[in-house]
Design an enzyme around this catalytic site. Structure first.
Site, PDB file in Angstrom:
ATOM      1  CB  ALA A  67      -0.891   0.016   1.233  1.00 38.79           C
ATOM      2  CE  LYS A  71      -0.053   7.595   0.058  1.00 38.74           C
ATOM      3  NZ  LYS A  71      -0.557   7.150   1.350  1.00 38.74           N
ATOM      4  CG  ASN A 116       5.077   7.921   4.355  1.00 35.68           C
ATOM      5  OD1 ASN A 116       3.968   8.452   4.473  1.00 35.68           O
ATOM      6  ND2 ASN A 116       5.303   6.662   4.712  1.00 35.68           N
ATOM      7  CG  PHE A 120      -4.643   8.280   4.861  1.00 34.66           C
ATOM      8  CD1 PHE A 120      -4.586   7.429   3.770  1.00 34.66           C
ATOM      9  CD2 PHE A 120      -4.818   7.745   6.118  1.00 34.66           C
ATOM     10  CE1 PHE A 120      -4.702   6.076   3.933  1.00 34.66           C
ATOM     11  CE2 PHE A 120      -4.929   6.389   6.306  1.00 34.66           C
ATOM     12  CZ  PHE A 120      -4.880   5.552   5.210  1.00 34.66           C
ATOM     13  CB  SER A 182      -1.391   5.217   8.742  1.00 35.15           C
ATOM     14  OG  SER A 182      -0.734   6.419   8.424  1.00 35.15           O
ATOM     15  CG  ASN A 184       2.375   9.600   8.493  1.00 32.57           C
ATOM     16  OD1 ASN A 184       3.169  10.081   9.287  1.00 32.57           O
ATOM     17  ND2 ASN A 184       2.732   8.769   7.534  1.00 32.57           N
ATOM     18  CB  THR A 185      -4.310   9.252  10.207  1.00 32.37           C
ATOM     19  OG1 THR A 185      -4.057   9.380   8.812  1.00 32.37           O
ATOM     20  CG2 THR A 185      -5.729   9.723  10.490  1.00 32.37           C
ATOM     21  CE  LYS A 220       0.815  -1.896   5.973  1.00 32.25           C
ATOM     22  NZ  LYS A 220       0.983  -1.324   4.626  1.00 32.25           N
ATOM     23  CG  ASN A 249       1.589   1.092   8.172  1.00 36.30           C
ATOM     24  OD1 ASN A 249       2.358   1.808   7.548  1.00 36.30           O
ATOM     25  ND2 ASN A 249       0.280   1.148   8.017  1.00 36.30           N
ATOM     26  CE1 TYR A 320       6.901   3.364  -2.608  1.00 37.62           C
ATOM     27  CE2 TYR A 320       5.039   3.636  -1.149  1.00 37.62           C
ATOM     28  CZ  TYR A 320       5.879   4.130  -2.121  1.00 37.62           C
ATOM     29  OH  TYR A 320       5.672   5.394  -2.620  1.00 37.62           O
TER      30      TYR A 320
HETATM   31  C1  LIG Z   1       5.437   6.743   0.793  1.00 37.23           C
HETATM   32  C2  LIG Z   1       4.721   5.653   1.523  1.00 37.23           C
HETATM   33  C3  LIG Z   1       3.333   5.672   1.604  1.00 37.23           C
HETATM   34  C4  LIG Z   1       2.658   4.663   2.298  1.00 37.23           C
HETATM   35  N1  LIG Z   1       1.284   4.685   2.346  1.00 37.23           N
HETATM   36  C5  LIG Z   1       0.629   3.688   3.004  1.00 37.23           C
HETATM   37  C6  LIG Z   1      -0.796   3.671   3.068  1.00 37.23           C
HETATM   38  O1  LIG Z   1      -1.487   4.518   2.498  1.00 37.23           O
HETATM   39  N2  LIG Z   1      -1.398   2.673   3.789  1.00 37.23           N
HETATM   40  C7  LIG Z   1      -0.663   1.696   4.425  1.00 37.23           C
HETATM   41  O2  LIG Z   1      -1.226   0.808   5.064  1.00 37.23           O
HETATM   42  N3  LIG Z   1       0.686   1.679   4.339  1.00 37.23           N
HETATM   43  C8  LIG Z   1       1.334   2.632   3.660  1.00 37.23           C
HETATM   44  N4  LIG Z   1       2.708   2.609   3.591  1.00 37.23           N
HETATM   45  C9  LIG Z   1       3.445   1.515   4.277  1.00 37.23           C
HETATM   46  C10 LIG Z   1       3.860   0.399   3.317  1.00 37.23           C
HETATM   47  O3  LIG Z   1       2.736  -0.216   2.732  1.00 37.23           O
HETATM   48  C11 LIG Z   1       4.697  -0.661   4.062  1.00 37.23           C
HETATM   49  O4  LIG Z   1       3.896  -1.261   5.066  1.00 37.23           O
HETATM   50  C12 LIG Z   1       5.936  -0.067   4.714  1.00 37.23           C
HETATM   51  O5  LIG Z   1       6.512   0.929   3.904  1.00 37.23           O
HETATM   52  C13 LIG Z   1       7.001  -1.141   4.998  1.00 37.23           C
HETATM   53  O6  LIG Z   1       7.418  -1.763   3.807  1.00 37.23           O
HETATM   54  P1  LIG Z   1       8.753  -1.339   3.013  1.00 37.23           P
HETATM   55  O7  LIG Z   1       9.870  -1.311   3.999  1.00 37.23           O
HETATM   56  O8  LIG Z   1       8.922  -2.400   1.951  1.00 37.23           O
HETATM   57  O9  LIG Z   1       8.474  -0.002   2.420  1.00 37.23           O
HETATM   58  C14 LIG Z   1       3.397   3.615   2.899  1.00 37.23           C
HETATM   59  C15 LIG Z   1       4.801   3.600   2.807  1.00 37.23           C
HETATM   60  C16 LIG Z   1       5.464   4.601   2.140  1.00 37.23           C
HETATM   61  C17 LIG Z   1       6.969   4.546   2.064  1.00 37.23           C
END
Ligand SMILES: Cc1cc2nc3c(=O)[nH]c(=O)nc-3n(C[C@H](O)[C@H](O)[C@H](O)COP(=O)(O)O)c2cc1C
Length: 341
Positions: A67, A71, A116, A120, A182, A184-185, A220, A249, A320
């Site tokens: 995720a 988005k 980040n 949202f 998250s 950030n909310t 999650k 997350n 991601y």
């Molecule tokens: C820029 C950015 C935006 C993200 N937005 C969301 C989101 O909208 N919802 C969510 O559940 N996780 C979000 N994530 C978390 C990722 O889905 C993931 O759980 C997290 O980055 C750990 O994986 P990674 O180390 O491979 O990035 C975001 C991560 C990044 C870096």
């Protein structure tokens, strides 16, 4: 080195020289352009060894895009054509909202991490669902598509938002993920507490039964839960009959970082998250005794790291931040590596 690989590396170097959010926007555009020109690698990597059935869904391979990458469902077909075995779009909230002011995305290059604090940003469920309807009408998707359920910043009842988004996307996605993690909310992560989680999941499951029966509903969680909180999460998930857990997350921890942006506010992902998110995954696997499929996410950037998530109990893996440093081809490359063993 083939021309395609050389071009991809040159493109990646160019993207890394741009401001991170602008780089992401251009990467999505480039992905779509390549797809429109018929130059995509040709679909999810698959083989009899890689293919797996989880819930009622067939995954060509177990390596998905997490995720936050797409988005607003702008590049669903193009992303799936580039190799991953599934994609989770979103988070999507009911109403459009801009998120936090820029800059809100930071590369921690020395640490191979990302921070980040998007907060949202979403085009809102109507716009995103209409876009997805058009994508689905154009061609069938070659792999499962999940949706990360989000809530508006100013909404008092976050769970009502999850329910509204789930209802709008019924029939448009293959599985749903309730995002209570998250950072950030404001107040969102309060929903991970025992009673609040039980209530949130009960209402979300009821909505799923009414509006999208048969679609798996996952939750999650954050990597920052302690042992007692994790045990509560596992118990509640088992008692409520949730279909799976996505772990994890981003983290609020800032341990052991070297990069200049290390102290930016927001959620940290990428390499610095790998160990903790894998530990949480392993603990959940122990607590749930294989009763629930788990999705392992956090810091995956190599075949060995994907294997470590699977060994810790994951049925599926997502990434991601690894794509920021390794390019979108990385998901397919990891899948190919898993196939070789
Ligand atoms: C820029 C950015 C935006 C993200 N937005 C969301 C989101 O909208 N919802 C969510 O559940 N996780 C979000 N994530 C978390 C990722 O889905 C993931 O759980 C997290 O980055 C750990 O994986 P990674 O180390 O491979 O990035 C975001 C991560 C990044 C870096």
């Amino acid at each position: 080195m083939s021309f395609a690989v050389a071009a991809e590396r040159a493109g990646l170097a160019l993207l890394r020289s741009l401001e991170p959010e602008e780089a992401h926007r251009r990467a999505i555009q480039a992905l779509n352009l390549r797809h429109a020109m018929g130059l995509s690698p040709g679909g999810p990597v698959t083989s009899p060894r890689l293919a797996r059935r989880v819930w009622n869904l067939d995954f060509p391979n177990p390596v998905g895009v997490a995720a936050g990458f797409d988005k607003n469902a702008e590049a669903v077909a193009a992303t799936l054509a580039s190799g991953p075995g599934f994609l989770e779009i979103g988070g999507v909230a009911p109403r459009p909202q801009p998120g936090n002011p820029r800059p809100r995305l930071f590369r921690l290059t020395e640490d191979r991490g990302v921070i980040n604090r998007f907060g949202f940003n979403t085009e809102g469920m109507e716009v995103v669902a209409a876009r997805l309807e058009a994508t689905r009408a154009a061609a069938p998707l070659p792999a499962p598509l999940g949706l990360n359920l989000g809530a508006n910043k100013d909404s008092e009842d976050k769970v009502a938002d999850y329910v509204a988004v789930l209802g709008r996307f019924a029939g448009l996605v293959d599985f749903f993920v309730v995002n209570v993690s998250s950072p950030n909310t404001e107040r969102l992560r309060d929903l991970q507490g025992r009673e609040a989680l039980a209530a949130a999941l009960a209402r979300s499951l009821e909505a799923r039964e009414a509006k999208a029966p048969g679609a798996p509903l996952l939750v999650k969680i954050a990597p920052d839960l302690d042992a007692g909180e994790l045990s509560d999460v596992a118990e509640v998930c088992l008692a409520q009959g949730i279909d799976g857990i996505v772990a994890t997350n981003t983290t609020l921890s800032r341990e052991g970082l070297r990069s200049a942006h290390a102290h930016e506010a927001g959620g940290l992902s990428g390499q610095p998250l790998f160990a903790r998110s894998t530990e949480v995954l392993g603990e959940l696997s122990r607590l749930t005794q294989g009763a629930l499929p788990l999705v392992g996410v956090g810091g995956v950037a190599s075949v060995e790291q994907a294997q470590a998530k699977l060994a810790a109990g994951a049925s599926l893996v997502q990434l991601y931040s690894g794509l920021v440093y390794g390019g979108l081809a990385l998901a397919g490359e990891i899948a190919r590596g898993l196939d070789r063993g």
